[in-house]
Design a protein around this motif. Structure first.
Motif, PDB file in Angstrom:
ATOM      1  N   LEU A 103       2.785  12.883  -4.535  1.00 33.06           N
ATOM      2  CA  LEU A 103       2.910  12.919  -3.112  1.00 33.06           C
ATOM      3  C   LEU A 103       4.000  12.012  -2.816  1.00 33.06           C
ATOM      4  CD1 LEU A 103       2.177  13.672  -0.174  1.00 33.06           C
ATOM      5  CD2 LEU A 103       0.245  12.009  -0.121  1.00 33.06           C
ATOM      6  N   VAL A 104       5.066  12.333  -2.266  1.00 27.70           N
ATOM      7  CA  VAL A 104       6.422  11.463  -1.996  1.00 27.70           C
ATOM      8  C   VAL A 104       6.411  11.301  -0.526  1.00 27.70           C
ATOM      9  CG1 VAL A 104       8.629  11.110  -2.162  1.00 27.70           C
ATOM     10  CG2 VAL A 104       7.568  12.329  -4.027  1.00 27.70           C
ATOM     11  N   HIS A 105       6.355  10.094   0.097  1.00 28.18           N
ATOM     12  CA  HIS A 105       6.674   9.655   1.231  1.00 28.18           C
ATOM     13  C   HIS A 105       8.023   8.713   1.505  1.00 28.18           C
ATOM     14  CE1 HIS A 105       2.419   9.759   3.009  1.00 28.18           C
ATOM     15  NE2 HIS A 105       2.088   9.682   1.776  1.00 28.18           N
ATOM     16  N   LEU A 106       8.718   9.436   2.122  1.00 27.05           N
ATOM     17  CA  LEU A 106      10.038   8.846   2.405  1.00 27.05           C
ATOM     18  C   LEU A 106      10.161   8.097   3.813  1.00 27.05           C
ATOM     19  CD1 LEU A 106      12.014  12.228   1.669  1.00 27.05           C
ATOM     20  CD2 LEU A 106      11.362  10.452   0.097  1.00 27.05           C
ATOM     21  N   ILE A 107      10.683   6.856   3.862  1.00 22.75           N
ATOM     22  CA  ILE A 107      10.550   6.130   4.949  1.00 22.75           C
ATOM     23  C   ILE A 107      12.210   5.658   5.255  1.00 22.75           C
ATOM     24  CG2 ILE A 107       9.674   4.001   6.209  1.00 22.75           C
ATOM     25  CD1 ILE A 107       7.351   4.255   4.203  1.00 22.75           C
ATOM     26  N   ASP A 108      12.606   6.040   6.471  1.00 19.60           N
ATOM     27  CA  ASP A 108      13.979   5.570   6.899  1.00 19.60           C
ATOM     28  C   ASP A 108      13.932   5.762   8.369  1.00 19.60           C
ATOM     29  OD1 ASP A 108      16.681   5.715   4.539  1.00 19.60           O
ATOM     30  OD2 ASP A 108      16.862   5.436   6.815  1.00 19.60           O
ATOM     31  N   GLN A 148      -4.994  10.092  -0.469  1.00 17.93           N
ATOM     32  CA  GLN A 148      -5.969  10.900  -0.869  1.00 17.93           C
ATOM     33  C   GLN A 148      -6.261  10.866  -2.243  1.00 17.93           C
ATOM     34  OE1 GLN A 148      -4.818  14.478   1.152  1.00 17.93           O
ATOM     35  NE2 GLN A 148      -4.893  13.764   3.159  1.00 17.93           N
ATOM     36  N   GLY A 149      -7.102  10.018  -2.888  1.00 17.50           N
ATOM     37  CA  GLY A 149      -7.713  10.104  -3.956  1.00 17.50           C
ATOM     38  C   GLY A 149      -6.776  10.453  -5.184  1.00 17.50           C
ATOM     39  N   ARG A 150      -5.414  10.127  -5.015  1.00 18.38           N
ATOM     40  CA  ARG A 150      -4.388  10.395  -6.407  1.00 18.38           C
ATOM     41  C   ARG A 150      -4.446   9.026  -7.166  1.00 18.38           C
ATOM     42  NH1 ARG A 150      -0.618  14.154  -5.915  1.00 18.38           N
ATOM     43  NH2 ARG A 150      -0.968  15.835  -4.257  1.00 18.38           N
ATOM     44  N   GLY A 151      -3.747   9.149  -8.180  1.00 24.06           N
ATOM     45  CA  GLY A 151      -3.624   8.060  -9.007  1.00 24.06           C
ATOM     46  C   GLY A 151      -2.778   6.606  -8.385  1.00 24.06           C
ATOM     47  N   PRO A 152      -2.230   5.944  -9.102  1.00 22.68           N
ATOM     48  CA  PRO A 152      -1.733   4.653  -8.801  1.00 22.68           C
ATOM     49  C   PRO A 152      -0.358   5.009  -7.679  1.00 22.68           C
ATOM     50  CG  PRO A 152      -0.847   4.999 -10.882  1.00 22.68           C
ATOM     51  CD  PRO A 152      -1.974   6.099 -10.553  1.00 22.68           C
ATOM     52  N   MET A 153      -0.164   4.133  -6.774  1.00 20.39           N
ATOM     53  CA  MET A 153       0.873   4.274  -5.652  1.00 20.39           C
ATOM     54  C   MET A 153       2.062   3.544  -6.417  1.00 20.39           C
ATOM     55  SD  MET A 153       1.092   3.089  -1.855  1.00 20.39           S
ATOM     56  CE  MET A 153       0.242   4.490  -1.201  1.00 20.39           C
ATOM     57  N   LEU A 154       3.077   3.775  -6.249  1.00 24.21           N
ATOM     58  CA  LEU A 154       4.492   3.263  -6.498  1.00 24.21           C
ATOM     59  C   LEU A 154       5.441   3.282  -5.313  1.00 24.21           C
ATOM     60  CD1 LEU A 154       6.515   2.352  -8.433  1.00 24.21           C
ATOM     61  CD2 LEU A 154       7.413   4.171  -9.030  1.00 24.21           C
ATOM     62  N   VAL A 155       5.646   1.891  -4.925  1.00 21.76           N
ATOM     63  CA  VAL A 155       6.439   1.671  -3.821  1.00 21.76           C
ATOM     64  C   VAL A 155       7.917   1.298  -4.477  1.00 21.76           C
ATOM     65  CG1 VAL A 155       7.070   0.239  -1.859  1.00 21.76           C
ATOM     66  CG2 VAL A 155       4.620   0.904  -2.600  1.00 21.76           C
ATOM     67  N   LEU A 156       8.979   2.031  -3.850  1.00 18.16           N
ATOM     68  CA  LEU A 156      10.326   1.823  -4.248  1.00 18.16           C
ATOM     69  C   LEU A 156      11.142   0.966  -3.189  1.00 18.16           C
ATOM     70  CD1 LEU A 156      11.260   5.403  -5.680  1.00 18.16           C
ATOM     71  CD2 LEU A 156      10.061   3.461  -6.853  1.00 18.16           C
ATOM     72  N   GLN A 183      -5.223  -2.879  -6.351  1.00 14.05           N
ATOM     73  CA  GLN A 183      -4.993  -3.524  -7.685  1.00 14.05           C
ATOM     74  C   GLN A 183      -4.540  -2.184  -8.453  1.00 14.05           C
ATOM     75  OE1 GLN A 183      -8.330  -5.573  -9.131  1.00 14.05           O
ATOM     76  NE2 GLN A 183      -7.200  -6.226 -11.090  1.00 14.05           N
ATOM     77  N   GLY A 184      -3.704  -2.459  -9.402  1.00 12.66           N
ATOM     78  CA  GLY A 184      -2.876  -1.414 -10.239  1.00 12.66           C
ATOM     79  C   GLY A 184      -1.896  -0.654  -9.576  1.00 12.66           C
ATOM     80  N   ASP A 185      -1.637  -0.656  -8.386  1.00 12.16           N
ATOM     81  CA  ASP A 185      -0.526  -0.155  -7.707  1.00 12.16           C
ATOM     82  C   ASP A 185       0.775  -0.952  -8.122  1.00 12.16           C
ATOM     83  OD1 ASP A 185      -1.827   1.776  -6.429  1.00 12.16           O
ATOM     84  OD2 ASP A 185      -1.859   0.744  -4.574  1.00 12.16           O
TER      85      ASP A 185
END
Length: 320
Positions: A103-108, A148-156, A183-185
């Motif tokens: 799931l990709v969130h784009l913020i701009d 929503q209950g997915r794996g880790p989050m990666l913020v770029l 924790q772990g993100d």
């Protein structure tokens, strides 16, 4: 579109009124990125003197599989300032090759940047994309709320965008990012490094004048959206290397004594010849300084990759 919505338009007007009353006069760099500003910045990224984008893309291409592996079979990616989406696609393609979904969130704050990135990602399978036309922090809060209950989050946070914050603000921003991470993100941070002054100045005052047009376009935006009467020919672009603070500063220098009116911002501003508006700072770091900033925000360094020839670092942090 010229105005995003009433709330953001009112914020723009209030910021312009406040910041032009400062000494030195200032304008926030986030307002450089309207539709035309975003296009001009994309052109800057292709200039041979501005090596940040090419260097970061090469590092991402080389290490995309390692980064993708940290997300497992599914995860959430949040990009703060997605630009054209070219770098995000490198990571997304690595995930697709692994058969992973995200799931990709784009913020701009630029609608054009969101549209371009959504189009680039649209050809890939197993990706759901949500765009947020907002500031970094508002968009990040929305993205976390929709987790929503997915794996880790990666913020770029790529493109050395952290360098637009002064040192205390950068530390505070990393701390706020950490506070919303579990924790772990992870946080993937791209940062430009300290290098020769002449190299830096050419990157921010290129011979073709593209960066100068990008800078002066901020005045065009104020004229268009806030009814200003800035005369573009009465302001010159200037880039300065501030050694003490390890930053490039972009200025708009008044070429004459003049008075400018910005009716929708409710302000009239007088300029002396040689007086300048500070429009952007771009802080540069050493690799150790980047690691230390992570430590201060309770982020451990998982990997750090550097392009020594271009002077750029890509650092993968994990929330601890």
């Amino acid at each position: 579109m010229a105005v995003i919505n009433r709330s953001l338009a009112a914020e723009f007007a209030a910021d312009v009124r406040r910041d032009l009353a400062l000494d030195p006069k200032q304008l926030q760099s986030k307002y450089l990125y309207d539709a035309l500003g975003s296009s001009l910045f994309e052109a800057i990224c292709r200039l041979p003197w501005y090596r940040i984008t090419a260097s970061e893309s090469q590092l991402l291409s080389k290490h995309a599989d390692e980064i993708a592996a940290t997300l497992g079979d599914e995860g959430t990616i949040v990009e703060l300032g997605c630009g054209s989406g070219e770098k995000l696609v490198l990571l997304a393609e690595a995930l697709q090759e692994r058969g992973a979904s995200a799931l990709v969130h784009l913020i701009d704050i630029s609608s054009q940047a969101l549209e371009q990135t959504e189009q680039r990602l649209g050809r890939l399978q197993h990706f759901s994309v949500v765009g947020h036309q907002s500031t970094y922090e508002v968009g990040l809060r929305r993205a976390v709320a929709q987790r929503q209950g997915r794996g880790p989050m990666l913020v770029l946070l790529l493109g050395s965008n952290l360098g637009n914050f002064d040192t205390p603000a950068a530390a505070a921003f990393l701390d706020r990012i950490r506070r919303v991470l579990a924790q772990g993100d992870m946080l993937l941070l791209g940062a430009d490094l300290v290098k020769d002054e002449d190299v830096l100045l050419r990157a921010y005052d290129d011979p073709l004048g593209v960066t100068a047009a990008f800078n002066r376009n901020l005045l065009v935006r104020i004229n268009r959206e806030l009814g200003g009467d800035f005369d573009l020919s009465a302001f010159a672009h200037r880039a300065v290397w501030n050694t003490e603070h390890q930053r490039i500063e972009m200025h708009l220098v008044s070429l004459t004594d003049q008075t400018v009116r910005v009716p929708i911002a409710g302000t009239t501003v007088s300029f002396r010849r040689g007086e300048w508006i500070w429009t952007e700072s771009s802080y540069k770091y050493t690799p150790d300084q980047i690691v230390d900033m992570g430590v201060a925000a309770n982020l451990a360094t998982r990997d750090q990759w550097t392009d020594e020839s271009a002077g750029f670092a890509l650092t993968l942090f994990i929330a601890i």
